[in-house]
Design an enzyme around this catalytic site. Structure first.
Site, PDB file in Angstrom:
ATOM      1  N   LYS A 175      64.686  35.226  28.240  1.00 22.75           N
ATOM      2  CA  LYS A 175      63.480  34.922  27.449  1.00 22.75           C
ATOM      3  C   LYS A 175      62.577  34.034  28.319  1.00 22.75           C
ATOM      4  CE  LYS A 175      60.758  32.753  24.470  1.00 22.75           C
ATOM      5  NZ  LYS A 175      59.569  32.573  25.319  1.00 22.75           N
ATOM      6  N   GLU A 250      67.894  21.705  31.627  1.00 23.01           N
ATOM      7  CA  GLU A 250      67.174  20.950  32.664  1.00 23.01           C
ATOM      8  C   GLU A 250      65.765  20.731  32.142  1.00 23.01           C
ATOM      9  OE1 GLU A 250      68.384  19.406  35.050  1.00 23.01           O
ATOM     10  OE2 GLU A 250      70.375  20.315  35.051  1.00 23.01           O
ATOM     11  N   CYS A 284      58.546  19.632  37.580  1.00 23.47           N
ATOM     12  CA  CYS A 284      59.389  18.682  36.840  1.00 23.47           C
ATOM     13  C   CYS A 284      59.700  17.474  37.710  1.00 23.47           C
ATOM     14  CB  CYS A 284      60.664  19.364  36.369  1.00 23.47           C
ATOM     15  SG  CYS A 284      61.539  20.175  37.699  1.00 23.47           S
ATOM     16  N   GLU A 382      55.878  12.124  30.054  1.00 25.43           N
ATOM     17  CA  GLU A 382      55.578  13.145  31.058  1.00 25.43           C
ATOM     18  C   GLU A 382      54.220  13.767  30.750  1.00 25.43           C
ATOM     19  OE1 GLU A 382      57.698  16.939  30.910  1.00 25.43           O
ATOM     20  OE2 GLU A 382      58.034  16.775  33.064  1.00 25.43           O
TER      21      GLU A 382
HETATM   22  P1  NAP Z   1      58.828  24.447  26.846  1.00 24.99           P
HETATM   23  O1  NAP Z   1      57.615  24.466  25.998  1.00 24.99           O
HETATM   24  O2  NAP Z   1      59.972  23.605  26.437  1.00 24.99           O
HETATM   25  O3  NAP Z   1      59.291  25.986  26.950  1.00 24.99           O
HETATM   26  C1  NAP Z   1      60.371  26.374  27.756  1.00 24.99           C
HETATM   27  C2  NAP Z   1      60.919  27.685  27.228  1.00 24.99           C
HETATM   28  O4  NAP Z   1      61.524  27.462  25.949  1.00 24.99           O
HETATM   29  C3  NAP Z   1      59.848  28.750  27.004  1.00 24.99           C
HETATM   30  O5  NAP Z   1      60.372  30.014  27.326  1.00 24.99           O
HETATM   31  C4  NAP Z   1      59.606  28.638  25.501  1.00 24.99           C
HETATM   32  O6  NAP Z   1      59.059  29.794  24.935  1.00 24.99           O
HETATM   33  C5  NAP Z   1      61.011  28.409  25.019  1.00 24.99           C
HETATM   34  N1  NAP Z   1      61.120  27.867  23.670  1.00 24.99           N
HETATM   35  C6  NAP Z   1      60.204  27.143  22.993  1.00 24.99           C
HETATM   36  N2  NAP Z   1      60.700  26.818  21.754  1.00 24.99           N
HETATM   37  C7  NAP Z   1      61.934  27.349  21.664  1.00 24.99           C
HETATM   38  C8  NAP Z   1      62.953  27.371  20.653  1.00 24.99           C
HETATM   39  N3  NAP Z   1      62.772  26.775  19.475  1.00 24.99           N
HETATM   40  N4  NAP Z   1      64.105  28.023  20.911  1.00 24.99           N
HETATM   41  C9  NAP Z   1      64.308  28.626  22.088  1.00 24.99           C
HETATM   42  N5  NAP Z   1      63.376  28.663  23.095  1.00 24.99           N
HETATM   43  C10 NAP Z   1      62.207  28.019  22.884  1.00 24.99           C
HETATM   44  O7  NAP Z   1      58.488  24.047  28.341  1.00 24.99           O
HETATM   45  P2  NAP Z   1      57.278  24.581  29.234  1.00 24.99           P
HETATM   46  O8  NAP Z   1      56.005  24.001  28.724  1.00 24.99           O
HETATM   47  O9  NAP Z   1      57.388  26.060  29.381  1.00 24.99           O
HETATM   48  O10 NAP Z   1      57.636  23.948  30.664  1.00 24.99           O
HETATM   49  C11 NAP Z   1      57.259  22.664  31.054  1.00 24.99           C
HETATM   50  C12 NAP Z   1      58.439  21.711  30.932  1.00 24.99           C
HETATM   51  O11 NAP Z   1      59.537  22.195  31.713  1.00 24.99           O
HETATM   52  C13 NAP Z   1      58.147  20.326  31.493  1.00 24.99           C
HETATM   53  O12 NAP Z   1      58.659  19.365  30.595  1.00 24.99           O
HETATM   54  C14 NAP Z   1      58.936  20.287  32.801  1.00 24.99           C
HETATM   55  O13 NAP Z   1      59.325  19.001  33.225  1.00 24.99           O
HETATM   56  C15 NAP Z   1      60.110  21.131  32.453  1.00 24.99           C
HETATM   57  N6  NAP Z   1      60.772  21.641  33.651  1.00 24.99           N
HETATM   58  C16 NAP Z   1      61.987  21.132  33.999  1.00 24.99           C
HETATM   59  C17 NAP Z   1      62.631  21.561  35.155  1.00 24.99           C
HETATM   60  C18 NAP Z   1      63.968  21.010  35.557  1.00 24.99           C
HETATM   61  O14 NAP Z   1      64.652  21.642  36.350  1.00 24.99           O
HETATM   62  N7  NAP Z   1      64.370  19.851  35.056  1.00 24.99           N
HETATM   63  C19 NAP Z   1      62.029  22.537  35.949  1.00 24.99           C
HETATM   64  C20 NAP Z   1      60.793  23.043  35.561  1.00 24.99           C
HETATM   65  C21 NAP Z   1      60.174  22.599  34.405  1.00 24.99           C
HETATM   66  P3  NAP Z   1      57.467  29.887  24.661  1.00 24.99           P
HETATM   67  O15 NAP Z   1      56.818  29.853  26.001  1.00 24.99           O
HETATM   68  O16 NAP Z   1      57.333  31.187  23.973  1.00 24.99           O
HETATM   69  O17 NAP Z   1      57.104  28.716  23.809  1.00 24.99           O
END
Ligand code: NAP
Length: 482
Positions: A175, A250, A284, A382
């Site tokens: 997904k 992560e 991140c 963040e």
């Molecule tokens: P996000 O909003 O948390 O979304 C991540 C994924 O989760 C997307 O595919 C999203 O789908 C899905 N999702 C959302 N709600 C969900 C639910 N209730 N159940 C299951 N899946 C769900 O994060 P983002 O905005 O895409 O990415 C930015 C974040 O990622 C930042 O906080 C960054 O720090 C973090 N990040 C961390 C790392 C690491 O390795 N630590 C690496 C890269 C990024 P939708 O897009 O359809 O909402």
């Protein structure tokens, strides 16, 4: 397959069946949508899980040679399509085209490196206390794993999860982020072309709250690897806590770069600039806090502000130093944090506005705030945008205290020529990845990657020599021959 068939379930490309449409926009020119297509609904997500479950035993029974052959082939196919994949990535995510090319190359490297897990995911033989009993461990795949990924590394992150899951004999429901479905689809097409059997990899493109919820909470799912925000990761972990399945999350970061008085100031300023503004701060591991000893604070701050002001900002296809934010939401968040920081009493040293002549895309100037105190919102939350906070400290101990004074614990860096101080920092800083005289960003694929505290579930790091452990059960055998 038509352009609007984004769902790949049991070896078939199909249209989404929900009433909701997904629209991809170029963040540099969002008024003109790139493509719209129907999203998957919950039933399709369920079908994807069922297909992965049905394919599971057969895939688990394949030999390591069969699995690594496919993964090496995927690596070649990614490289063969590098230009087109990089352009697709830049078009929907916005990053500079050279960064997209580097990410696509890394995806190929990841498949090639991780293919080797198929043959190296070993157990142990252990000296036995009983001479009649042979004691050893071996590894088995989990079964069906859900991979949920963000938009900021939209081909590299899925690649390291997918390659590891497949190498170790798991089937997958993938997904991707709703911001970057095009590159996700292309990746799955390339894996399909390499000859993966039907049902082994399934792609569902739809909203997190329906499709994401189904693929993580479905009872046939045996493990979840998630990368994204801390809020979503913690929600997923809580929603499956009663099932006791392995969940790897992560998540976000608030990464500090510390500069001591004996540091190479130019090198520290270069690293802070690259870490804060590279990829528009949408990493991140981005540097979001520059923690500087008071003796060199003025010099370091000036050097960073000068560098920030010299960066070019523009559409990713023009290969500027910094592209746009990924989406309207992230654009709004960036400007909100500029206001919040100013309201809290931080001093805007540079940036904070829309760059001249770039009114139609999600652009913001590289932004630096001074006089930031640890209790301010800008020092704690963040942003995920190009906003750097400069924080002045009196000594090493205070630098460590400030570095640790956040909920997150992903990466950190220290600039110093005092290797005793550097070693102390590596021991005292509460993060998963530490650099000495390097950027907070960037990692090598043969090194483990992951955080601590609210940045990670700490359930086995990703990449590195043993990332396969998360995707496998370890069984322990005492064999006494008759
Ligand atoms: P996000 O909003 O948390 O979304 C991540 C994924 O989760 C997307 O595919 C999203 O789908 C899905 N999702 C959302 N709600 C969900 C639910 N209730 N159940 C299951 N899946 C769900 O994060 P983002 O905005 O895409 O990415 C930015 C974040 O990622 C930042 O906080 C960054 O720090 C973090 N990040 C961390 C790392 C690491 O390795 N630590 C690496 C890269 C990024 P939708 O897009 O359809 O909402």
């Amino acid at each position: 397959m038509t352009d609007t068939q984004y769902q790949y379930i049991d070896g078939e490309w199909t249209e989404g069946e929900s009433d909701e449409t997904m629209t991809v926009r170029d963040p540099a020119a969002p008024d003109d949508p790139v493509i719209s297509f129907p999203q998957a609904d919950r039933n399709q997500a369920r079908s994807a899980v069922e297909a992965a479950d049905a394919a599971s035993d057969q895939w688990a029974a394949t030999t390591p040679d069969e699995r690594d052959t496919i993964l090496y082939d995927v690596a070649d196919r990614i490289e063969d399509n590098l230009d087109e994949l990089a352009a697709t990535l830049t078009r929907e995510e916005g990053k500079p085209i050279s960064s997209s090319r580097a990410e696509v190359s890394r995806a190929a490297e990841l498949f090639r490196y991780i293919a080797s897990y198929a043959r190296t995911a070993t157990g142990d033989t252990v000296p036995s206390s009983d001479p009649e009993t042979f004691t050893y461990t071996f590894r088995e795949p989990l079964g069906v794993v859900a991979l949920v990924t963000p938009w900021n590394f939209p081909i590299a992150t899925p690649s390291w999860k997918l390659a590891t899951a497949l190498a170790t004999g798991n089937t997958v429901v993938f997904k991707p982020s709703s911001e970057t479905p095009m590159i996700a689809k292309r990746l799955v097409e390339l894996v399909e072309a390499a000859g993966l059997p039907d049902g082994v990899l399934n792609l569902v493109v739809g909203s997190g709250s329906t499709v994401g919820d189904e693929v993580t909470t479905n009872e046939r799912i045996d493990g979840i690897s998630f990368t994204g925000s801390t809020g979503t990761g913690q929600h997923i972990a809580e929603s499956v806590a009663d099932r006791g399945i392995p969940v790897q999350t992560e998540m976000g970061g608030k990464n500090p770069l510390v500069v001591l008085p004996d540091a190479d100031i130019e090198a520290a300023a270069d690293a802070a600039t690259a870490g804060a503004f590279g990829l528009t701060g949408q990493a991140c591991t981005a540097t979001s806090r520059l923690i500087v000893h008071e003796d060199v604070a003025e010099e370091v701050t000036e050097a960073v502000v000068d560098r920030a002001e010299s960066l070019s900002v523009g559409p990713g296809m023009d290969d500027p130093d910094m592209g746009p934010a990924v989406s309207a939401d992230q654009d709004e968040t960036n400007f909100e944090y500029v206001d919040v920081a100013a309201d809290d009493g931080a001093t805007l040293l540079t940036g904070g506005g829309r760059p001249t002549g770039l009114d139609s895309g999600y652009f913001i100037e590289p932004t630096v705030f001074g006089d930031v105190e640890s209790e301010m919102q800008i020092a704690q939350e963040e942003v995920f945008g190009p906003v750097l906070s400069v924080m002045e400290v009196g000594d090493f101990a205070e630098a460590v205290t400030v570095a640790n004074d956040v909920a997150f614990g992903l990466s950190a860096s220290i600039f110093t020529s005092d290797m005793a101080a550097a070693r102390q920092f590596t021991e005292q800083v509460e993060v998963g990845v530490i650099k000495v005289n390097g950027t907070t960003t960037g990692s090598q694929i043969q090194m483990p990657f992951g955080g601590m505290k609210a940045s990670s579930s700490e359930r086995q790091k990703e990449m590195g020599q043993r990332a396969y452990e998360f995707y496998t059960h370890e069984k322990v055998v005492y064999r006494t021959d008759p």
